[in-house]
Design a protein around this motif. Structure first.
Motif, short mmCIF file in Angstrom:
data_model
loop_
_atom_site.label_atom_id
_atom_site.label_comp_id
_atom_site.label_asym_id
_atom_site.label_seq_id
_atom_site.Cartn_x
_atom_site.Cartn_y
_atom_site.Cartn_z
N ASN A 140 -0.07 3.22 -3.11
CA ASN A 140 -1.12 4.20 -2.79
C ASN A 140 -0.67 5.17 -1.68
N THR A 157 -2.70 8.40 -1.16
CA THR A 157 -4.00 8.16 -0.52
C THR A 157 -3.84 7.93 0.98
N GLN A 182 0.83 -1.21 0.00
CA GLN A 182 0.00 0.00 0.00
C GLN A 182 0.86 1.25 0.00
#
Length: 789
Positions: free
Chosen positions: A211, A214, A207
């Motif tokens: 990302n 985010t 992650q």
């Protein structure tokens, strides 16, 4: 909103919707109900619950230490030989994370935590997990008792974004220290219903790579929300809430959650929570002519008696374990904490003041006997805790409770002597086993021992009164008492040969401050100078080893060194709000026990420093940490719950009232009012979460009594009047000795003391309250009547 509502949890759990303070779950016992923990943030996945305590096959002993070997904390040193490249909390770790653009893995615990040991053994000794952490994260280890500010900030995040909290606490942070994922204990590998730590690390790594933006946005959003929700401020309010209303609501909430049969205020686990007992005693005093007042007294005394008879109390070596895993107070989590002993000694002393029953004073003396024997440093300070786990025999893997439990065979072998005069054949061992509920099969149920570590073992818990045990065997009550005490002493001597639990030899200013109160209050109530001397020695220890004269600041920690020396970390760990609040309370209690004004003078100086370092001049109340010390943390919090320990703001409210009573300084009364206003919304919403602050609110609105004794400190008549005051439960008072010297410290603070005279050259007592002064009295019996009005 000033307080973030906690989700259902066990360590600060809501009880019947009231947020009943039940103590912090400092690493839950292996016999507690399974607690799965969902990791929070933008990496949705189920997190680890409680797995089995088996060694990971990859784990191998490490001979080369990591940098934690240079730390003083016993908890950090427990991780010094992990294959994880641990950093202590500090700039070096933060700079590395920013430079290498890696998330920080923050792991928080303490050295006597059962599940911290589990995760260290299963995951942090694991070579593959160590490799993952070293390659993709910057790993930081924190002792929550050294850095309560770090612990509170990230526990707020974990509680807000998952279904619970506790220790070990594991949180992933951005390089700017903002949290984005958090949880507690994780098993090393995936199970049927839980994702293991290895998988969690892999998913967070992916992650972060895929990302990251985010994650950063979500982290910022959560942090902003937490900041708004955790704000505690006076706002537009001008007055604190009504003490009568808060008292009534707090009592009603406690009454609804009370366990009629066994005492206490929850099903299980059950915590001692002395702050609740203190509130109930205070409520009784102000409502003693009402049915609710009688009920409050009965609730507190019954709870204390059931705890003292239960297995949460160590009947062999004295002192109390951390909490009970059942509602009967039978099978405890065996860890012993200094702060529990300090507060419970005061609670049992107050129970003796109120009831006159020596059962309670004996328990208080037993607690302090344990602390003196097991937790004291030769310099006068006190250690933090003893572990729950220890090896059943040398060279065997540690098990929880091994030091404290007994088999029937062991007791029979230690106590084979026949008991003369019994109505049936009886040995000392059989008598003890009957009274304390020991059985051949063991008295610990299998659902409290899922791993079978305690099969056939027994926890001593009083099953019958002395009278019933004596009647059962046709014996005299005094003879039974003597036989049981002799038997317990033999068990105590035999237990000395067992491997001892780990001792956390860290010494904390806050908990030593609580211990000053424990010894001073108990010694004053019972008239035992030797106990007061322990309080004096602890206060001297604090001034000698944990106080910086130049800056007026307290240090948070020091450590037992070799040869009985005291060592400090470099740089020193400076004190937090609770260190100042608890030490000031201890010094005020010590002044009242000794009438030595030097302790009062030091308390005033520490309060000045506390005000300078922690007071919120805009919103009112005290922050938990210095602004400079907490630089970089996303939140600067004000502790708003009385739990296992009272909130430092609650204690500070009492301290400010007492200091105003001792000095007349209006600034401290003004600060107390501002503090109560700042926390008024929290008190209105959930008064049972702040019972100690509700007590302070009552003391403020009822006004404190100033009890002045004029006399020679060494004279018998002076001591008789002082002891009269100490023997009566009067929570909202200051006790002042006026020795007739107009140049004395207190006479300079309160000039009216110089105008008071002794009647017929005898020690004389005056009582001031609500701007009214009583007629002077010279006899203890007359003073007792006045104080009971």
């Amino acid at each position: 909103m000033s307080h973030l509502p906690s989700p259902p949890q066990k360590h600060k759990g809501e009880h019947k919707g009231h947020g009943l303070p039940r103590g912090s779950e400092r690493g839950s016992s292996s016999r507690d109900k399974d607690r799965s923990v969902s990791v929070s943030g933008s990496v949705p996945m189920p997190a680890g619950g409680k797995g089995s305590r088996t060694n990971c096959s990859q784990a191998t002993p490490q001979k080369v230490p990591n940098r934690l070997i240079n730390e003083k904390s016993p908890y950090l040193q427990q991780h010094a030989y992990n294959p994880v490249d641990w950093y202590p909390w500090g700039q070096e770790a933060f700079d590395k994370a920013r430079k290498e653009n890696k998330p920080i893995f923050l792991s928080v615990g303490y050295s006597t935590c059962h599940w911290c040991h589990m995760m260290e053994e299963e995951s942090f000794q694991n070579e593959e997990i160590g490799r993952l952490l070293n390659e993709d994260f910057v790993s930081v280890k924190v002792d929550r008792e050294e850095r309560p500010d770090v612990d509170k900030v990230y526990m707020t995040f974990v509680q807000a974004t998952s279904n619970g909290g506790g220790w070990p606490m594991n949180v992933w942070l951005t390089p700017n220290l903002q949290p984005f994922v958090g949880g507690t204990y994780f098993p090393p590998e995936d199970g049927l219903t839980r994702v293991g730590f290895h998988t969690v690390l892999q998913r967070i790594r992916e992650q972060w790579k895929q990302n990251k933006n985010t994650l950063l946005e979500n982290s910022q959003r959560v942090t902003t929300a937490l900041l708004a929700r955790s704000e505690i401020s006076m706002g537009d309010r001008q007055l604190p809430p009504s003490a009568a209303t808060m008292n009534s609501r707090c009592f009603q909430q406690l009454d609804e959650g009370y366990d009629e049969e066994y005492g206490g205020f929850a099903e299980a686990p059950k915590f001692p929570t002395p702050v609740i007992l203190s509130f109930l005693f205070s409520y009784w005093l102000s409502h003693r002519l009402t049915q609710d007042g009688s009920r409050a007294q009965q609730m507190a005394l019954h709870t204390l008696k059931m705890m003292a008879n239960g297995g949460i109390r160590d009947h062999v070596g004295q002192g109390f374990h951390r909490y009970s895993t059942d509602r009967q107070w039978h099978v405890p989590h065996f860890e012993k904490m200094l702060y529990d002993q300090a507060q419970l000694a005061v609670a049992y002393s107050q129970a003796f003041q109120i009831s006159g029953d020596e059962f309670y004073s004996d328990v208080a003396k037993g607690i302090l006997q344990y602390v003196t024997r097991n937790l004291s440093h030769r310099s006068g300070g006190f250690y933090s805790a003893e572990d729950a786990d220890s090896p059943p025999e040398r060279g065997i893997r540690p098990k929880e409770g091994a030091f404290y439990v007994w088999t029937v065979k062991e007791v029979q072998q230690l106590l084979p002597e026949p008991v003369p005069g019994a109505t049936e054949p009886l040995t000392s061992g059989q008598l003890l086993m009957k009274h304390y509920g020991l059985t051949e099969a063991g008295n610990i149920s299998s659902n409290q021992d899922p791993k079978g570590e305690l099969h056939g073992q027994n926890v001593l818990t009083v099953r019958y009164s002395l009278e019933l045990t004596a009647a059962r065997f046709g014996l005299d009550v005094d003879a039974v008492r003597t036989l049981l005490n002799t038997g317990l002493e033999k068990l105590f001597q035999a237990r000395k040969h067992r491997p001892k639990p780990h001792l956390d030899s860290k010494m904390l200013a806050a908990w030593n401050g609580l211990m000053v109160s424990g010894y001073a209050v108990t010694g004053a109530v019972l008239g035992l100078e030797r106990l007061i001397n322990y309080a004096i020695n602890c206060a001297k220890f604090l001034k000698r080893h944990m106080f910086d004269v130049a800056s007026g600041r307290l240090m948070r920690t020091c450590y037992a060194g070799s040869g009985g020396t005291v060592e400090h970390s470099n740089p020193p760990c400076w004190g937090f709000l609770e260190d100042y609040a608890f030490v000031v309370r201890g010094l005020l209690d010590l002044y009242e026990a000794t009438q030595e004004s030097a302790w009062l003078e030091w308390a005033l100086r520490l309060q000045d420093t506390q005000d300078r370092l922690f007071w919120d001049s805009q919103g009112g109340g005290y922050f938990c940490s210095e602004a400079e010390l907490g630089a970089g943390l996303p939140l600067r919090l004000k502790d708003d719950q009385d739990g296992a320990e009272p909130s430092a703001n609650s204690v500070s409210a009492h301290n400010l009232l007492r200091l105003h009573g001792f000095t007349g300084h209006k600034d401290w009364m003004d600060k107390c009012v501002c503090l109560l206003i700042a926390f008024s919304e929290r008190m209105r919403r959930v008064p049972v979460a702040l019972p100690e602050m509700v007590r302070a609110l009552s003391a403020h609105q009822q006004t404190l009594k100033q009890i002045v004794i004029c006399g020679d400190p060494q004279a018998k008549d002076t001591k008789a009047l002082l002891q009269c005051v100490h023997s009566i439960y009067i929570p909202n008072k200051v006790l002042i000795l006026a020795d007739g010297d107009p140049s004395s410290f207190l006479s300079r603070q309160l000039p009216f003391l110089s105008t008071l005279r002794r009647l017929e050259d005898r020690a004389t007592a005056y009582i001031y309250g609500s701007q009214v002064c009583s007629l002077p009295v010279t006899e203890p019996c007359e003073l007792r009547k006045l104080l009971h009005q």
